[in-house]
Design an enzyme around this catalytic site. Sequence first.
Site, short mmCIF file in Angstrom:
data_model
loop_
_atom_site.label_atom_id
_atom_site.label_comp_id
_atom_site.label_asym_id
_atom_site.label_seq_id
_atom_site.Cartn_x
_atom_site.Cartn_y
_atom_site.Cartn_z
N LYS A 179 -5.35 6.23 2.05
CA LYS A 179 -6.27 5.77 1.01
C LYS A 179 -5.60 4.66 0.23
CE LYS A 179 -7.21 6.98 -3.29
NZ LYS A 179 -7.46 5.59 -3.74
N GLU A 257 6.72 9.27 -4.79
CA GLU A 257 7.54 8.17 -5.29
C GLU A 257 6.83 7.64 -6.53
OE1 GLU A 257 8.84 5.13 -6.46
OE2 GLU A 257 8.33 3.99 -4.65
N CYS A 291 7.84 -0.37 -9.82
CA CYS A 291 8.31 0.90 -10.39
C CYS A 291 9.79 0.87 -10.74
CB CYS A 291 8.01 2.04 -9.43
SG CYS A 291 8.60 1.73 -7.76
N GLU A 390 6.60 4.09 -19.32
CA GLU A 390 6.55 2.98 -18.37
C GLU A 390 5.45 2.01 -18.79
OE1 GLU A 390 5.42 3.94 -14.31
OE2 GLU A 390 6.97 2.59 -13.58
#
Length: 488
Positions: A179, A257, A291, A390
């Site tokens: 996806k 992850e 990231c 973040e």
Amino acid sequence: MTVSISPESIETRLFMNGEFVESSNNKTFELLSPKTLKLVAKVHEASAEDTNRAVESAKAAQPAWAALRTEERGFYLKKLADLIRQHDNEFATLEALSMGIPVSEYWQAAQCAKTFDHYSEAGYSNQGTTSLNTPGFINMTLRQPYGVVAAIIPWNYPIVFFASKVAPALTVGNTVVLKSSEKAPLTLQSIRLAGLIKQIGFPPGVINVITGFGNISGAILSHHMDVRVLSFTGSTRTGRLIQEAASKSNLKVVFLELGGKSPAIVFDDADLEAAVSDTQSSIQSNSGQTCMAISRVYVQDTVARKFTALFKAKFSSSAVLGDPMHPDTNHGPQADQVQHENISRYIEIGKQESTMILGSDSPPSNDSGYFIKPTIFADAPEDARIMQEEIFGPVVVINTFTTEEEVLQKANNSEFGLYASVYTKDLDRAMRFVRGLEAGTVGVNCTSPTTAKDMPFGGYKGSGIGREGWVCSMDNFLETKTVLIKTG
Ligand code: ADP
């Protein structure tokens, strides 16, 4: 180099069982250019029924795919690598259109091709073990594919994640439903990748590519009883939901992850210019939408003034914001309105929490695209939100420290643990930090996005579960069976 792509030629249907199909309820969603804010494409959104059908196709195709000889599976992967390379310019153009990656910075298709190349020849390293340690027995282990693997990927490096999950899963005999993210589905959904898979003639159902939102297709894959492994890259928030779904359904194996808040520590004996250059490129890479980006820099107080001045000069001069299709642009817009709003909010929070030393005084406008100017904060309290959360944009905090003990404690004071760096010429000190930093990857005198293809990549703590890499990823997609043979 860009190529001209007319909107009508962009394939936006779902790819399953070897065919492009419209979504079963004919639902589409609009994908806007983050530069022009104009419509790029209307993309078919996978319904619950479509997602289930994709899994069914993968399940039906798996036994025959696993029964092929290893080099036969490798042959398909090799052909895909070759075709991806031939279409590099189209991938670059599509990604610039849909998520704003500057074409001048586009290396993703080349890396995707290398990964498929690698796995096209890696299959024979799938080996078990043998043991004569039990008298009267010859024992062994077999490594077998799980069956159906689901991959859910984000929007920041779509075809890189496609390759790092799909190629190792396929080479050892699994089939896949992937996806893509609703924010950047074009390179995968389009004829440029799913179309290449069709062109090569992969057996139908071996690779299925769908797109849609998390709360329908993503959630269905996470709960699906026929999905045995789910490999996910994305936010920590979604990672938690996926793990919960796995434990509520069939206890599928989950690899996560997730996010990061990566620190770089710069001592006064370091090559300051190199440290500035590396850390600045790290936070600017992909407009900060990475990231592992270095978003916290800790500089020893004795050189802080010099380091900060150099960093500020470099960040303000080297980022060329503009049209991602223009060859001189190296800093594109943020991927979409949601990202732009999130980052803008954090910048306003940062102004309350600390001192902004580079950035825009007024809140970022989006009149000419979702751009955010390079932004630096200094001297933020350790518990400030801009230190703990973040931001996923070109926003960095530069703080100072005095002692080793102090900075190690500060660098580790985070729920994230993806990447950390230390800059020093003192080898003993570097080794103390290599041991003490709580991160899946530690760079000594180097920093993200530097990685090594054959080394494991993944997170400590809230940055994830499991590792990916050319040596370890195949293992993620293999069950271990112990076979006991009584010999009398
Ligand atoms: P981002 O906020 O950076 O887009 P997300 O974690 O929301 O990161 O998205 C990464 C991927 O996870 C996307 O493909 C998205 O559609 C998918 N996703 C979002 N929510 C869920 C969910 N509840 N279950 C499964 N997948 C999800």
